[in-house]
Design an enzyme around this catalytic site. Structure first.
Site, mmCIF file in Angstrom:
data_model
loop_
_atom_site.group_PDB
_atom_site.id
_atom_site.type_symbol
_atom_site.label_atom_id
_atom_site.label_comp_id
_atom_site.label_asym_id
_atom_site.label_seq_id
_atom_site.Cartn_x
_atom_site.Cartn_y
_atom_site.Cartn_z
ATOM 1 C CE LYS A 131 -7.488 -0.630 1.428
ATOM 2 N NZ LYS A 131 -6.851 -1.622 2.307
ATOM 3 C CG HIS A 170 -4.147 -1.714 -1.743
ATOM 4 N ND1 HIS A 170 -4.814 -0.507 -1.736
ATOM 5 C CD2 HIS A 170 -3.564 -1.828 -0.529
ATOM 6 C CE1 HIS A 170 -4.618 0.104 -0.577
ATOM 7 N NE2 HIS A 170 -3.859 -0.679 0.180
ATOM 8 C CB SER A 226 -0.951 -0.008 1.190
ATOM 9 O OG SER A 226 -0.263 -0.312 2.372
HETATM 10 C C1 LIG Z 1 -6.807 -1.980 3.739
HETATM 11 C C2 LIG Z 1 -6.074 -3.221 4.007
HETATM 12 C C3 LIG Z 1 -6.482 -4.116 5.011
HETATM 13 C C4 LIG Z 1 -7.619 -3.802 5.936
HETATM 14 O O1 LIG Z 1 -8.853 -3.949 5.289
HETATM 15 P P1 LIG Z 1 -10.176 -3.597 6.079
HETATM 16 O O2 LIG Z 1 -11.226 -4.408 5.420
HETATM 17 O O3 LIG Z 1 -10.382 -2.125 5.926
HETATM 18 O O4 LIG Z 1 -9.963 -3.981 7.499
HETATM 19 C C5 LIG Z 1 -5.790 -5.299 5.154
HETATM 20 N N1 LIG Z 1 -4.734 -5.596 4.372
HETATM 21 C C6 LIG Z 1 -4.303 -4.757 3.410
HETATM 22 C C7 LIG Z 1 -3.128 -5.134 2.569
HETATM 23 C C8 LIG Z 1 -4.942 -3.537 3.208
HETATM 24 O O5 LIG Z 1 -4.507 -2.703 2.269
#
Ligand SMILES: *Cc1c(COP(=O)(O)O)cnc(C)c1O
Length: 394
Positions: free
Chosen positions: A241, A210, A182
């Site tokens: 996301k 992502h 990220s």
């Molecule tokens: C955003 C993200 C999470 C967390 O996801 P949520 O559903 O918002 O808890 C976990 N792992 C990665 C790699 C992320 O980018």
């Protein structure tokens, strides 16, 4: 309030205020979209994970409304009690279908999924080998398991191989990686990870938060992007996301993996079931993500255009394909000043500094969406052009 505890907390907050500064949440008005209302101004939004631009899709919102009317808001019970509704099963089936897995299991977030997956699947005789830049939730989930732990240098396959060899005596070896990281937006070298997994009889877990909906011709994620569909043993991901952005997470994999989690994964069992309107919205979001490949083409075109525009303006942009575009400024106050100047110029993008990224690698993280119009991207590029003088003076 206990004075000893209170004193220590106040002391630590004071220290934090003078060193890294205290985090302050930005309060946004109105719905998520390519522009956002902030303090009375309308900003071009380069800071959300709504990659496909469907968080505000009328069909997604209508599904949630219909589920609210038919099932109510919350179920006030866990999945294993009276919390399960038809829509939970529908969503699990559509996730499995999207990513090409036998089955999938819902969690209330991917954070929960990552907390619940390792302890349920592995024991003290096993070894987990994890990329050093993996998401915080993977790190915490790995800590909760009794398996042996090894961390390999980011993307360093020789270091990974060394860890695999060191753990040759373990019952199982599990390689753990983000599909897309990220902070840098770089994509894990899945073909090589998969090869190494094969040659050391290791399993492979990928957190594709992502990438699901974003990468691959059908949005199946990192494995599809590399033509490796079926090559990942355990996939975790988020609904927060690209897939509508409501909330929720999942683990997908073979039937036995998912059934084991259903029996033993604590953040699945000991918590309230996902609210039906969120589940219904996610089912529709997945239909849209699969059914409108044009969204991914639009996203790729927007990303390529904005990357080129930033580079033409003289910015140092980390190379890549993903809509996460790291604009390197390499200075804490410079990154902060550029982010603030961008906001004055009508653009929302955040500065990332230590400890989120290493000291000296401070940056602005730009995230592009399929929902951005050409006009909005041009407006954002013009703002970057105007603030470039800060970089020239630095
Ligand atoms: C955003 C993200 C999470 C967390 O996801 P949520 O559903 O918002 O808890 C976990 N792992 C990665 C790699 C992320 O980018």
């Amino acid at each position: 309030m206990n004075a000893t505890l209170l004193d220590r907390l106040q002391q630590e907050l004071d220290d934090r205020r003078t060193t890294t500064g205290l985090r302050r949440d930005l309060v946004v008005s109105g719905p998520q979209g390519p522009t956002l209302g902030v303090a009375g101004a309308t900003l071009v939004n380069l800071a959300s994970n709504d990659y496909l631009g469907i968080a505000g899709d009328p069909e997604v919102l209508e599904s949630a409304r219909r589920a609210l009317r038919d099932h109510g808001l919350g179920v006030t019970a866990g999945r294993v009690l009276c919390g399960t509704r038809t829509v939970h099963g529908q969503l699990e089936a559509s996730i499995a279908d999207l990513v090409g897995a036998e089955d999938a299991l819902l969690y209330n977030s991917c954070f929960d999924a990552n907390l619940g997956v390792f302890d349920a699947l592995l024991g003290r005789d096993d070894a987990i080998i994890s990329d050093e830049l993996n998401h915080a939730s993977l790190i915490d989930g790995i800590r909760l398991s009794s398996a042996r732990r090894r961390v390999f240098a980011h993307g360093d396959l020789a270091d990974l191989e060394r860890c695999l060899a060191e753990c040759a005596d373990a019952r199982h070896r599990l390689i753990v990686t983000d599909g897309v990281f990220s902070m840098d937006g770089d994509i894990a070298a899945l073909p090589r990870l998969h090869e190494l997994a094969q040659s050391y009889d290791a399993a492979l877990l990928v957190d594709d938060s992502h990438a699901t909906g974003v990468l691959g011709a059908t949005g199946a994620g990192t494995a599809e992007y590399f033509g490796l569909t079926g090559g990942v043993d355990v996939l975790t991901g988020t609904l927060g996301k690209a897939l509508g952005g409501g909330a929720g997470g999942f683990v997908a994999g073979s039937w036995a993996v998912v059934e084991t989690l259903r029996q033993a994964s604590r953040p699945y069992i000991f918590t309230n079931a996902m609210a039906p309107p969120l589940a219904a919205a996610a089912v529709t979001a997945i239909q849209i993500a699969r059914g409108r490949p044009g969204l991914r083409e639009r996203l790729a075109a927007n990303t390529a255009w904005f990357r080129d525009a930033l580079r033409d303006l003289g910015y140092d942009v980390l190379p890549g394909q993903h809509p996460i575009i790291p604009v390197m400024l390499r200075g804490r106050s410079l990154a902060r000043d550029v982010a603030m100047a961008l906001r004055d110029e009508g653009v929302l993008a955040f500065a990332l500094s230590y400890p989120v990224v290493p000291a000296g690698e401070e940056r602005i993280r730009v995230q592009v969406s399929a929902a951005h119009t050409a006009g909005q991207l041009e407006e954002a590029a013009a703002a970057f052009e105007r603030v470039h003088k800060l970089v020239d003076c630095a």
